[in-house]
Write an enzyme that holds these catalytic residues in place. Structure first.
Site, PDB file in Angstrom:
ATOM      1  N   GLU A  51       0.477  -1.298  -0.164  1.00 23.05           N
ATOM      2  CA  GLU A  51       0.252   0.657  -0.326  1.00 23.05           C
ATOM      3  C   GLU A  51       0.863   1.436   0.528  1.00 23.05           C
ATOM      4  O   GLU A  51       1.590   1.187   0.819  1.00 23.05           O
ATOM      5  CB  GLU A  51      -0.699  -0.073   1.030  1.00 23.05           C
ATOM      6  CG  GLU A  51      -1.945   1.070   1.363  1.00 23.05           C
ATOM      7  CD  GLU A  51      -2.498   1.285   2.555  1.00 23.05           C
ATOM      8  OE1 GLU A  51      -3.474  -0.107   2.460  1.00 23.05           O
ATOM      9  OE2 GLU A  51      -3.397   2.093   3.073  1.00 23.05           O
ATOM     10  N   GLU A  61      -3.354  10.169   2.286  1.00 16.06           N
ATOM     11  CA  GLU A  61      -4.083  10.262   3.542  1.00 16.06           C
ATOM     12  C   GLU A  61      -4.162  12.749   3.815  1.00 16.06           C
ATOM     13  O   GLU A  61      -3.315  12.842   4.243  1.00 16.06           O
ATOM     14  CB  GLU A  61      -4.168   9.622   4.947  1.00 16.06           C
ATOM     15  CG  GLU A  61      -4.623   8.337   4.543  1.00 16.06           C
ATOM     16  CD  GLU A  61      -4.829   7.090   5.988  1.00 16.06           C
ATOM     17  OE1 GLU A  61      -5.451   6.340   6.184  1.00 16.06           O
ATOM     18  OE2 GLU A  61      -4.384   7.553   6.152  1.00 16.06           O
ATOM     19  N   ASP A  65       0.457   5.138   0.550  1.00 20.13           N
ATOM     20  CA  ASP A  65      -0.738   5.859   1.411  1.00 20.13           C
ATOM     21  C   ASP A  65      -0.231   7.525   0.725  1.00 20.13           C
ATOM     22  O   ASP A  65      -0.153   8.387   1.541  1.00 20.13           O
ATOM     23  CB  ASP A  65      -1.037   5.892   2.606  1.00 20.13           C
ATOM     24  CG  ASP A  65      -1.874   4.433   2.644  1.00 20.13           C
ATOM     25  OD1 ASP A  65      -1.987   3.945   1.768  1.00 20.13           O
ATOM     26  OD2 ASP A  65      -1.664   4.146   3.923  1.00 20.13           O
TER      27      ASP A  65
END
Length: 288
Positions: free
Chosen positions: A104, A108, A106
């Site tokens: 993953e 955010e 990311d």
């Protein structure tokens, strides 16, 4: 005299052409993405597919995903974040595989009360292991207009970009025993959800639902990538532009400027969190 082709030959040629088109997703959300959460009023594709909006209220959040899965590429999206009092909300924009040992990458965006800056939270997971957080303030208001957030993912490195400026690089240091995402296809996801148990000041500031619905907007999705389909990978014609991309001297200078002035957390500078010693990449990533 023109060469003749059998119907089966034309079918093969059309399939090859379509794979090249699909490997360069550009712009239209109807063609490139599927709404997977908050169908109807919470997740809307508008303006003929050029604009996608996610919203959050007490009843539901919302989210979408790319139709394609990728194995390396350069992914870009323009976002305009939730304005005003966005405390407790998280707008997530990331690549991820599936399974217990997932990979993953990311972005955010952690909301905040009016007048306080968003926190941009980044992380890299490989084989199910994360804990590689770096956090930043932004040098502009991400709610006033659209800005471009990009992920470069090639076999040598992962680079996070904001408006073309690199803010973070995670290098492939497998020769030192550091796992690197390179074998699992990943899909693009984005969600807008309530995380007021941790998102703003560690959960001290809760979501103020009187400001709902909270809305984030997206446009100009671009995936210049290798698309995984039927057990193999089809790459865009522009592959060489990103597959071997690395940061030159000027780009490294830009990244240093961001990290010196806007980074507010770096896992590599948090020895209390790692009593047995900082992760291996912390000692070597800036030397290679």
């Amino acid at each position: 005299m023109a060469a003749s082709h059998s119907p089966s030959t034309w079918i093969v040629l059309l399939l090859l052409m379509s794979s090249l088109v699909v490997a360069f997703a550009d712009g239209n959300f109807y063609q490139s993405c599927d709404v997977v959460w908050g169908h109807g009023s919470h997740a809307l594709i508008q303006e003929g597919g050029d604009l996608l909006t996610l919203s959050l209220d007490k009843t539901s959040g919302s989210g979408f995903q790319s139709k394609d899965e990728y194995l390396f590429g350069k992914i870009e999206m323009q976002l305009k974040l939730v304005p005003g009092n966005s405390a407790g909300t998280v707008t997530a924009y990331y690549l991820s595989s599936k399974g217990e040992t997932w990979d993953e990458i990311d972005f955010e965006f952690l909301g905040n009360v009016s007048g306080q800056p968003y926190i941009l939270h980044t992380n890299v997971f490989s084989q199910g292991k994360g804990q590689r957080e770096q956090q930043f303030y932004l040098w502009f208001d991400p709610t006033a207009d659209f800005h471009t957030y990009s992920i470069l993912w090639n076999p040598q490195r992962i680079v996070f970009y904001v408006d073309g400026i690199p803010i973070r690089e995670f290098k492939n240091l497998e020769f030192l025993g550091v796992p690197f995402p390179k074998n699992q296809k990943m899909r693009l996801y984005s969600t807008l959800w309530n995380a007021d148990d941790w998102a703003t000041r560690g959960g001290l500031v809760k979501t103020d639902w009187s400001h709902a619905p909270f809305k984030a907007s997206y446009k100009k999705f671009k995936a210049d990538a290798c698309v995984w389909s039927s057990g193999s990978s089809y790459c865009s014609p522009n592959k060489n532009a990103w597959f071997w991309e690395e940061l030159n001297f000027a780009k490294k200078g830009q990244m240093k400027w961001v990290q010196d002035n806007y980074m507010i957390y770096d896992y590599c500078k948090d020895p209390k969190r790692f009593p047995l010693g900082l992760p291996t990449e912390c000692a070597f990533s800036n030397l290679l």
